[in-house]
Write an enzyme that holds these catalytic residues in place. Structure first.
Site, PDB file in Angstrom:
ATOM      1  N   SER A  76     -33.516  -8.015  -3.170  1.00  0.00           N
ATOM      2  CA  SER A  76     -33.311  -9.359  -2.654  1.00  0.00           C
ATOM      3  C   SER A  76     -31.848  -9.564  -2.280  1.00  0.00           C
ATOM      4  O   SER A  76     -30.933  -9.243  -3.051  1.00  0.00           O
ATOM      5  CB  SER A  76     -33.728 -10.383  -3.709  1.00  0.00           C
ATOM      6  OG  SER A  76     -33.456 -11.701  -3.262  1.00  0.00           O
ATOM      7  N   SER A  77     -31.627 -10.111  -1.079  1.00  0.00           N
ATOM      8  CA  SER A  77     -30.259 -10.433  -0.648  1.00  0.00           C
ATOM      9  C   SER A  77     -29.811 -11.690  -1.379  1.00  0.00           C
ATOM     10  O   SER A  77     -30.428 -12.744  -1.251  1.00  0.00           O
ATOM     11  CB  SER A  77     -30.209 -10.654   0.867  1.00  0.00           C
ATOM     12  OG  SER A  77     -30.571  -9.499   1.557  1.00  0.00           O
ATOM     13  N   ASN A 120     -38.575  -9.896  -5.509  1.00  0.00           N
ATOM     14  CA  ASN A 120     -38.175  -8.860  -4.546  1.00  0.00           C
ATOM     15  C   ASN A 120     -37.275  -7.869  -5.267  1.00  0.00           C
ATOM     16  O   ASN A 120     -36.347  -8.259  -5.972  1.00  0.00           O
ATOM     17  CB  ASN A 120     -37.416  -9.512  -3.370  1.00  0.00           C
ATOM     18  CG  ASN A 120     -37.107  -8.518  -2.270  1.00  0.00           C
ATOM     19  OD1 ASN A 120     -37.507  -7.364  -2.334  1.00  0.00           O
ATOM     20  ND2 ASN A 120     -36.400  -8.971  -1.251  1.00  0.00           N
ATOM     21  N   GLU A 142     -36.098 -21.918  -1.372  1.00  0.00           N
ATOM     22  CA  GLU A 142     -36.388 -21.492  -2.736  1.00  0.00           C
ATOM     23  C   GLU A 142     -36.861 -22.685  -3.569  1.00  0.00           C
ATOM     24  O   GLU A 142     -36.198 -23.729  -3.614  1.00  0.00           O
ATOM     25  CB  GLU A 142     -35.160 -20.857  -3.396  1.00  0.00           C
ATOM     26  CG  GLU A 142     -34.776 -19.526  -2.771  1.00  0.00           C
ATOM     27  CD  GLU A 142     -33.676 -18.815  -3.531  1.00  0.00           C
ATOM     28  OE1 GLU A 142     -33.067 -19.445  -4.413  1.00  0.00           O
ATOM     29  OE2 GLU A 142     -33.420 -17.627  -3.237  1.00  0.00           O
ATOM     30  N   SER A 201     -37.559 -15.422  -0.407  1.00  0.00           N
ATOM     31  CA  SER A 201     -37.163 -14.140  -0.977  1.00  0.00           C
ATOM     32  C   SER A 201     -38.381 -13.229  -1.124  1.00  0.00           C
ATOM     33  O   SER A 201     -39.414 -13.627  -1.657  1.00  0.00           O
ATOM     34  CB  SER A 201     -36.507 -14.369  -2.337  1.00  0.00           C
ATOM     35  OG  SER A 201     -36.144 -13.140  -2.917  1.00  0.00           O
ATOM     36  N   GLY A 202     -38.237 -11.992  -0.644  1.00  0.00           N
ATOM     37  CA  GLY A 202     -39.322 -11.021  -0.722  1.00  0.00           C
ATOM     38  C   GLY A 202     -40.195 -10.988   0.511  1.00  0.00           C
ATOM     39  O   GLY A 202     -41.169 -10.215   0.564  1.00  0.00           O
ATOM     40  N   THR A 220     -34.471  -8.828   5.185  1.00  0.00           N
ATOM     41  CA  THR A 220     -33.470  -7.759   5.306  1.00  0.00           C
ATOM     42  C   THR A 220     -34.017  -6.587   6.110  1.00  0.00           C
ATOM     43  O   THR A 220     -33.332  -6.031   6.978  1.00  0.00           O
ATOM     44  CB  THR A 220     -33.049  -7.290   3.902  1.00  0.00           C
ATOM     45  OG1 THR A 220     -32.505  -8.395   3.183  1.00  0.00           O
ATOM     46  CG2 THR A 220     -31.989  -6.203   4.004  1.00  0.00           C
ATOM     47  N   GLY A 266     -34.104 -17.584   2.157  1.00  0.00           N
ATOM     48  CA  GLY A 266     -35.142 -18.527   2.545  1.00  0.00           C
ATOM     49  C   GLY A 266     -35.200 -19.706   1.594  1.00  0.00           C
ATOM     50  O   GLY A 266     -34.448 -19.813   0.619  1.00  0.00           O
TER      51      GLY A 266
END
Length: 1137
Positions: free
Chosen positions: A160-161, A157, A389, A107-108, A112, A387
């Protein structure tokens, strides 16, 4: 000539990690840092792209960059995400290979944004056209909608998605996009009810409260203050760099472009508002007489407002929060819910409501962007998924996410090795087995159908009896204790090992990316993901159309006692489907890395990047790539790049490219074990060999540059000399030409003069001869003329003498007669003068006598009386003259006699006005009552439509007949005439417009003083009868069409089937009579007439907009009505000249 640059030119660090020498983790990180510091955020590992998040905007995504990478080979330019996107697009378009782009990273890391860049590049390089551009715009605009509802601010992020997204973009045989299909995976719906510290809920909640208008918030019963909603965290409500109000407008615009109707957007916002209201519902405990605890709602205001938004009866939902009904075969058991269970039910409903709304949004977008053609399509898939985590507190969501990443890593290794092996086989190179870590054992630990963690979790959820997270952990300790990648406190103790970092309620899995500690608390509940059936049935009873679609299991007629699939099973099935889909496509990889945790630019944290490099398996990827041959290149570009290193191949090689490369390598004395020849490529084993070739090429290029400079300078001097020489020749040639032209002009001028003199002499000589001949001829004529003249004059003198004698006698006689006449005239004049003198003297004497006689009557006021007498005489003469010159009695005759004197100006104007009024009165006196009523209707039509509707001027000259069908006389309509009790004021044939296709059906339109009747034209059967009090208003356009809408009052009996949209050639007469009946009736309100080019018509339960536009239809010159969509009828009116 186009200049092409290579991956190896002007290289900062190493552009392809396969060429890194020496290869180690430290050198790998140093190369990434060096390129990152110089804003080179992309690096290759063969065909894999490593993307570093710069946390700022870079000028490397311009339209010029798109054109630079368009239709270029992958290694032709410096590393860029556009190169991978172009390679995938060209393979799909030219080689008919389905592609997929796998974007991974934590994430981050910028996944995206990477997916957006890939989609924008594909949209920029594919075809153009109205339909293609529409499809591209819809595909691109689906991102803002999904980001608003599926992204949130986290500690890592700001965007973040919180869901996985896989989009299949479908193309036709030309490479133009036709549509797409989006699949979503595991929305983090627990975020709806609870967010970790420093994080936010999903963006849409904050965007709605910040960007919606005051009227919209009032309709949704919301307030802008974030603190009034329990589901919204306050410590991170405002994020720097995020404009929620502007993003809300962007989302509304994107939903409109994608194809959402306005009522659908309103329904979605109502559900979002309902989730916020749901979080504010709080419960209080109450004790029943039997000793059991139950819950009650503290403040029912939020519950009331939520029920009003969703159209649910408040008592139904209130009971669903207090009781739970359990059904087993033919039995039903109802139990009360305590406070904790009520809060669980509330949060479960909020999570399910939002999750199902998100799934509906994805389905609705798919409905809009799906390809319309039924033929086979080429497909490019873009996977943007969470991703790996590793948090301080890892739960069920992290377990599922990391399982998905294990599967992606597995398919990455398999496809990478398979691609490497296939290339070696294709090129005829001997394949050597490569040692690598296969994470299939970890995937089996999680997904095995008998002993996998997911299978045991499902089994524990379905087991009767008391089921807790601790019993689940005990089961894991029993079955997985011996697994080499599973660790728990109990399994450690059984091996006589002590690990104080491993708590009792946790277990640890050795993933490919490292060890992850999972806390079992909440695993069972999150896997069950239960929503009480009472809540489902309560939601299904809502009058809100969208709610019924989201909760189909709440339908009492379709009660299913079968337990629904668990969240883990659903996700496992989805991941399996995704893996099968990916294996059918050619993969392209983008590995995203974030350089620091501070979301700041120019900061490179070694430990964080090292961790990501390890768990992404980038070093293993490089080793796999280098296990055989580190570098490979086709013969043509290889020979083109290094041909200057050998005299035999420089400057042009005439034979096949492979033979040229063989000659080149032999001339450079490169050891044979350092390279191999494939069918179409040369394979170089060690990067040192490539760097040796590059160094030799650099030295050779310096020598060639010196040679080129020398040759250029010589060429430039020679060119300058030749230019001067050529200029001298041109100047001399022009001078000689000028001199010869001048000499020729002089000779030509002299010749012309001599010729003119010669011709003049000859002409004069000839002239003299001609003149002599002419004089001789004229002399003979003159002599003859003189002789004839002498004879004529002699005769003339004789005749004149005779005439003079006769004239003398006449003149003497005339003089004598004149003398006698003048004497007589003088005598007569003298007598006349004497008579006139006598008359004048007599007149003066008579005047004197009169003045003496009347002097006593005309003293001081004589002048005034004379003036009054004169004025009276003038006025008498004026009126007598006006009597004879009056204009005609027609009211439209504007003639009037001219005034004779200026002082009569006012009288003249007033008399003209009085005469016109009298003339109009006399004209009106001739009217019958029927004719007077017609003129009154015409006057009322003028007041309603003049200067407001373009059709009115053409209706002025047409009389209002009323009964155009002669309904009382026509035997065809005898039955219809008997069915109508009142007198028919208007009977005409109109067209009733059909909403489905915009076409008209002929109907008989009857108007009486009490009602409007529509009947079938053929049979005369009454189709509809509307009392006039039920008619609320009439809507017409400003154009020259005959369309009008009869709008009925809401709630009236006539309004059940909706309003009437009709078309008539006698529109002006119909509306005028309707309005006149409303004005004359004392018991009814005056009819409202709306004149506008756009108005709404109620068809049963739906409102349809009728829009009028100018521009003639394609066939004919009449008015046409077409249905654009379910909410719009468009009427095209021909443009009047």
């Amino acid at each position: 000539m186009e200049v092409k640059t290579s991956l190896l030119d002007n290289m900062i660090g190493v552009g392809d990690m396969v060429l890194l020498e020496p290869l180690s983790e430290d050198s790998f990180l140093d190369n990434l840092r060096k390129r990152f510091d110089h804003n080179e955020i992309y690096t290759y590992i063969g065909s894999v792209v490593i993307s570093m998040n710069p946390y700022r905007s870079l000028p490397i995504y311009t339209p010029d960059k798109v054109e630079e990478y368009r239709n270029r080979n992958f290694y032709e330019l410096s590393p860029h995400i556009y190169a991978l996107a172009d390679e995938a697009y060209r393979s799909l378009r030219d080689q008919d290979k389905d592609q997929c782009i796998l974007i991974t990273g934590e994430s981050g890391a910028g996944k995206t944004e990477a997916s957006k860049l890939v989609m924008s590049y594909v949209a920029a390089v594919c075809g153009k056209g109205q339909e293609v551009n529409k499809v591209k715009e819809q595909l691109l605009q689906s991102n803002p909608v999904l980001e608003a509802f599926g992204n949130a601010k986290t500690v890592r992020n700001d965007n973040s998605s919180r869901f996985g997204k896989y989009m299949d973009i479908e193309f036709d045989f030309k490479g133009d996009p036709l549509g797409g299909v989006i699949s979503n995976y595991l929305l983090e719906k627990s975020r709806v009810v609870k967010q970790p510290r420093g994080e936010r809920n999903f963006h849409i909640f904050y965007q709605l409260l910040s960007g919606a208008s005051d009227d919209t918030l009032k309709q949704l019963k919301l307030d802008r203050d974030f603190s009034k909603y329990n589901y919204l965290s306050l410590d991170s409500a405002v994020v720097n760099g995020l404009d929620d109000a502007a993003n809300f407008r962007t989302v509304r615009n994107a939903m409109q472009i994608v194809g959402f109707m306005e009522d659908e957007v309103q329904s979605v916002l109502e559900l979002v508002a309902a989730v916020l209201k749901l979080g504010n519902i709080e419960f209080k405990p109450e004790s029943r007489c039997n000793g059991t605890d139950e819950s009650r709602i503290k403040d029912k205001n939020d519950l009331k407002e939520m029920c009003e938004l969703l159209g649910i009866e408040q008592s139904v939902l209130e009971r669903a929060f207090s009781y739970r009904t359990v059904e087993a075969k033919m039995e039903k058991v109802s139990t009360t819910l305590n406070v904790s269970q009520a809060y669980y039910a509330r949060d479960a409903l909020a999570k399910n409501l939002y999750s199902r709304l998100f799934t509906w949004l994805v389905s609705r977008i798919n409905e809009s962007i799906k390809a319309q053609a039924k033929t086979r399509h080429k497909v490019m898939g873009v996977l943007d998924i969470y991703g790996f985590e590793i948090f301080e507190d890892n739960s069920f969501e992290q377990f599922i996410i990391n399982y998905c990443n294990e599967k992606l890593q597995q398919i990455f290794i398999e496809l990478t090795l398979r691609e490497e092996q296939e290339e070696y086989v294709r090129e005829g190179i001997e394949w050597t087995n490569i040692e690598y870590f296969n994470n299939a054992i970890i995937c089996d630990l999680i997904e095995n159908n008998q002993n996998g963690i997911l299978a045991m979790l499902d089994e524990e959820c379905l087991r009767p009896g008391t089921v807790t997270d601790e019993t689940f952990l005990d089961k894991l300790n029993t079955i997985c204790a011996e697994h080499q990648h599973f660790e728990s406190r109990l399994s450690k103790n059984s091996k006589f090992l002590t690990d104080h970092s491993l708590p009792h309620n946790c277990f640890r899995i050795q993933h490919y990316a490292g060890k992850v500690l999972y806390r079992v608390e909440g695993f069972v509940d999150k896997n069950n993901d239960l929503l009480y059936r009472d809540l489902s049935q309560a939601m299904y009873k809502a009058n809100h159309s969208l709610i019924k679609q989201l909760f189909p299991e709440g339908n009492p007629a379709k009660v299913n006692l079968k337990r629904p699939l668990t969240a883990g099973s659903q996700f496992k099935t989805s991941v399996g489907t995704l893996m099968k889909n990916l294996q059918t496509k050619n993969p392209n990889y983008i590995r995203c890395i974030k350089p620091n945790d501070k979301k700041a630019s120019h900061i490179f944290t070694d430990s964080l990047v090292r961790h990501q490099v390890r768990y992404l398996g980038l070093m293993e990827n490089v080793r796999v790539r280098r296990a055989g041959y580190a570098f490979r290149q086709a013969y043509e570009p290889c020979l083109e790049r290094y041909k200057m290193l050998c005299k035999k191949t420089w400057p042009h090689w005439r034979g096949p490219a492979r033979e040229g490369v063989e000659v080149l390598m032999a001339d450079l004395q490169v050891p044979a074990e350092e390279f191999s020849y494939g069918r179409s490529k040369i394979f170089i084993r060690n990067p040192r060999t490539l760097f040796f070739l590059e160094e030799r090429r650099r030295q050779c290029l310096q020598d060639l540059a010196t040679l080129i400079q020398k040759i250029y300078r010589g060429w430039k001097c020679r060119s300058q000399f030749l230019l001067l020489k050529q200029s001298q020749i041109v100047v001399a040639a022009w001078y000689r030409r000028f001199a010869q032209q001048k000499k020729y002009q002089n000779i030509k001028s002299a010749t012309t003069v001599v010729q003119s003199y010669t011709r003049g002499w000859q002409a004069r000589k000839l002239l003299r001869e001609l003149k002599y001949q002419k004089r001789c001829e004229e002399a003979v004529t003159t002599i003859a003329a003189f002789w004839h003249g002498t004879q004529a004059r002699m005769e003339l003198r004789r005749l004149k003498q005779e005439a003079r004698n006769k004239h003398a006698v006449t003149v003497i006689w005339a003089y004598w007669q004149g003398t006698k006449a003048r004497r007589e005239l003088r005598r007569l004049k003298e007598e006349a003068r004497r008579k006139h003198a006598v008359a004048v003297i007599w007149a003066y004497w008579q005047g004197l006598k009169v003045r003496r006689e009347y002097r006593k009557f005309f003293r001081a006021n004589a002048g005034k009386k004379i003036y009054d007498f004169t004025i009276q005489r003038i006025m008498q003469k004026y009126f007598l003259g006006l009597k004879t010159t009056l204009p005609s009695m027609s009211p439209i005759d504007k003639n009037w006699p001219a005034r004779p004197y200026r002082f009569l100006d006012g009288v003249h104007t007033e008399l003209r006005r009085i005469f016109h009024l009298w003339r109009c009165k006399k004209y009106r006196g001739q009217f019958t009552e029927e004719r007077k009523a017609v003129y009154e209707e015409k006057l009322e039509a003028s007041e309603i439509f003049k200067d407001k509707k373009a059709l009115y001027p053409s209706s002025v000259s047409q009389p209002f007949k009323g009964d155009y069908l002669e309904i009382s006389k026509n035997p065809k309509y005898q039955k219809l005439n008997s069915a109508v009790d009142e007198k028919v004021l208007l009977a005409d044939v109109v067209n009733k417009i059909n909403r489905a296709n915009g076409k008209g059906t002929a109907r008989i339109f009857l108007l009486t003083k009490k009602s409007v009747v529509l009947a079938d034209q053929k049979t005369g059967q009454v189709k509809a009868s509307v009392p006039l009090p039920d008619v609320a208003s009439v809507s017409v356009s400003t154009q020259s069409d005959g369309f009008f809408a009869l709008k009925l009052k809401e709630g009236s009996a006539s309004a059940v089937k909706g309003d009437f949209l009709l078309s008539s050639e006698h529109l002006i007469e119909i509306i005028t009579k309707l309005h006149r009946i409303g004005v004359t009736a004392a018991d009814r309100e005056q009819l409202n007439i709306d004149i506008s080019d756009e108005f709404l018509v109620q068809f049963k339960q739906d409102k349809v907009c009728v829009k009028f536009i100018q521009g003639g239809p394609k066939n004919g010159s009449g008015v046409s009505c077409k249905r654009k969509n379910n909410r719009l009828l468009e009427v095209s009116v021909p443009t009047t000249a």
